[in-house]
Design an enzyme around this catalytic site. Sequence first.
Site, PDB file in Angstrom:
ATOM      1  N   LYS A  68      59.249  49.919  41.278  1.00  0.00           N
ATOM      2  CA  LYS A  68      58.620  48.619  41.013  1.00  0.00           C
ATOM      3  C   LYS A  68      57.801  48.728  39.722  1.00  0.00           C
ATOM      4  O   LYS A  68      56.655  49.161  39.737  1.00  0.00           O
ATOM      5  CB  LYS A  68      57.734  48.191  42.181  1.00  0.00           C
ATOM      6  CG  LYS A  68      57.205  46.773  42.051  1.00  0.00           C
ATOM      7  CD  LYS A  68      56.433  46.360  43.292  1.00  0.00           C
ATOM      8  CE  LYS A  68      55.948  44.922  43.135  1.00  0.00           C
ATOM      9  NZ  LYS A  68      55.028  44.761  41.994  1.00  0.00           N
TER      10      LYS A  68
ATOM     11  N   CYS B 204      29.916  26.013  56.506  1.00  0.00           N
ATOM     12  CA  CYS B 204      28.975  24.918  56.286  1.00  0.00           C
ATOM     13  C   CYS B 204      29.675  23.630  56.709  1.00  0.00           C
ATOM     14  O   CYS B 204      30.715  23.289  56.142  1.00  0.00           O
ATOM     15  CB  CYS B 204      28.551  24.847  54.824  1.00  0.00           C
ATOM     16  SG  CYS B 204      27.557  23.373  54.457  1.00  0.00           S
TER      17      CYS B 204
END
Length: 673
Positions: free
Chosen positions: A119, A431
Site C-alpha cells: 500500500k 449539550c
Amino acid sequence: MDPKLEQRARELRALLQKASIAYYVHDAPILEDSVYDRLYRELQELERAYPELITPDSPTQRVGEKPAEQFPTVSHRIPLYSLENAFNLEELKEWQERLWRVLGRTPEEGELEYVCELKIDGAALALTYVDGLLQRGATRGDGQSGEDITPNIRAIPSIPLRLATAAPPPVLEVRGEAYLPIAEFERINRERCSAGDPPFANPRNCAAGTLRQLDSRVVAARKLSFFAYALHWPEGWPSGDPPQTQWECLQRLKDLGLPVNPLSQVCRGLEEVVQFYERWRQAQLPYACDGVVVKLNSLRLQEEAGFTQKFPRWAIALKYPAQEVPTRIRAIVASVGRTGAVTPVAELEPVLLAGTTVSRASLHNADRLEELDVHIGDTAIVRKAGEIIPEVVGILKELRPPDAVPYRLPSHCPECGTLLVRPAGEAITRCPNPACPAKIRGQLQHWASRDAMDIEGLGEKRVAQLVEKLGVRTVADLYRLTPEHLESLEGMGSRSSQKLVQAIQRSRQQPWERVLYGLGIPHVGVVTAQILAQHFPAPELLAQARAEDIAQIYGIGAEIAEAVVAWFADPAHQKLLQELRELGIPALPRQAAPAVSQVLAGKKFVITGTLPTLSRQQAKAWIESRGGKVTASVSRQTDYVVVGSDPGSKLKQAQALGIPLLSEAELLALDPK
C-alpha cells in the site's frame, strides 16, 4: 515535408518510448542516460524546426510552457472506492469470514486466492486512455468526481502517453498511485530549507500538493513516480480474452507499458498473506508504505462479492501498526461539536507523529477519561487513529509530576452554560441547547464544507464572526447576508465581502444530495445522502417516507432510516426546510416524482454469475431504482435469484430452498415499461 525526416521522427519517438518502458516498467535500462538525452534533443530540434512533426504522445510534449488557471471537476466513469482497513490479524480474519458468507462458500471448499500489493502512501489517480492515447488524468476526489490534472499527469515520466500496443482497448481506465520516492522527498526538503521555506511534512503531502500545482514544470522538477494497480475496459477488450484475475490485470498493465510494483504476489489463504505482510513490514523501501492491500484474485468472485456504500467487499488494507509517541498534556478542553457532543481534547506539547506535527489529541469521552485516569501534566502516549485522527491511548503514570491535576468533564456546557446530559446507554455527553453557539458554528461549517455546499471562504474563523457579530443562527440565514453586512466584520473589505456573498449565492445551485448531506442528519454521510437522494429526489418525498420504506433501500438499514424520520419530524427542521425551499434550495422543482415505477417494492433479489448485457452494478441499480433490494446472500426471505453464466454456490442454495430463478431477460420483463 521530407519523408526521411518524418521517418526519423517516428523512429525517435518509438525508441524513446521503448527506453522509458524498459527503465520505468521493467527496471532494465536499454540506453545510457547520455544516449537517451542525445536522442531526446535530436527529436526536440526536429520538432522545433518542423512543428508539423509534433504528436500528442511525443516525449517532448510532457511539460507545457503555460501554467493552468484552474483544474476543472470531472466525473469518474468508474468510481474510485476507498478501502476498508484492518489494523490487526484478527480483523483480517473477520474480513475473510464475511467474505466467505457473501460468496456463499465455506472453508471446506478450499482456500481463497488473493493478490497482495504494497500500500504505497501517495495520491490515487484515475487515467483514461482512448484508442491508446492518454486522454485524461484526474485526482480521486470524493471517488465519484475529481480534478482534471492532465497537464500534470503528462509531466510524470513513468506514465506513458501512448500504450505499448498496436491494438489497444477503445477506452482503458487505469487506477494507480502517484508517489514521491523518499530520496526525492529529502532532496526537495533540503532545497526548501536552504531557500528559507518550510519543509513538507511527509512524502504523501508533498505528492498531493505537487499534483495540484498549476504549473506542470514544477511537477516535472519534483520527479513523481507512479504504480498502476487496476484497469477497466468499459467498452470491451479488443482481441483475445480479457483478464480473468487481478494478477492477470497487473501483467496486462505491465504489457501495456504501465509501471507495476514488482513486489506484488499471489497468496493462497491467509497464512501466505500474513507471511507477505511480515516479510515487508520492516523492510527499508525507497518509498513510503503503510500496509498491504489484499484483493480477491478472481474477477468473477470480485463481482459476486460486490461493494458496500464505501468499500469493495473483496479487498482490504492490512495496515502496519500505528506509530505511537509520548508527549506532555499541557491542558484539557471540552470541545462541543455540531450535534452537541462534548469531547475532551488534550492540548499537547507539539510532537512529530506519522509525518505531521500534532498539538491536540482526542480523549473521546468521560468513560475514556476515567479509564485512563488522565491528569493535566501527565505524559501521554499519542497515536493516530486510523492514521488520521490523533488520540491519547495511554498514560505513563510513573512519570506523573506531583502537581498533576485530575480532569473531569464539566457539568455545564462550556459554550452556553446549559446543563449537560448523558442519555442512558450512551458514552457521549451532550449539550441539549439547540441555540448553543458551538452547535450553530459546527452546523454552519458542515453546511459550507467541500462535500456539502462547498462555499469557498466560509471557514472556521469567518463562521465564528457570523455567529458572534451578525447573529447568524441557521444555514438559511447565510443566504440573507449582503456585502454591507459582511463589511462590518474585521478583515472583510468591499471586495472580499462581495466575493463571499457570491460564493454563498452560487451554492444555491448545488444538487439535492449535497443539500441533504449538508443538513447534518445523524448517520447520513456523503454516500448515504447520494443513495437517499436517488430514491427520494426532493425533500418533500423524503420527509413523507416511512422508516420501514427507507430501511428497505440497499445500503441504508433501520438505524439510518429511524434517524432520518426523526430529523424530518422535528418542527425546527421542518421550519428550516421551508425557509430553504423559499430560497430556492435545493434547485429543483417543488413537485418531483420518482423517475420510474416501484413495481419491485419490497422484493429481495440475489445476483449470481455473469449477466449477458448488464454488469452486476447495473443490474443492482435497475432493481433498486424500482424499489427492490439486492442482498449478498440467499435466505428464505429472498424472492428471486437472478442467474447468469458461471454462477456460484448461490444457485444451489436457491434451488434447495425453492426460490424462483430469473434470467436477465426475465428480470427486465418484471417492469414492462
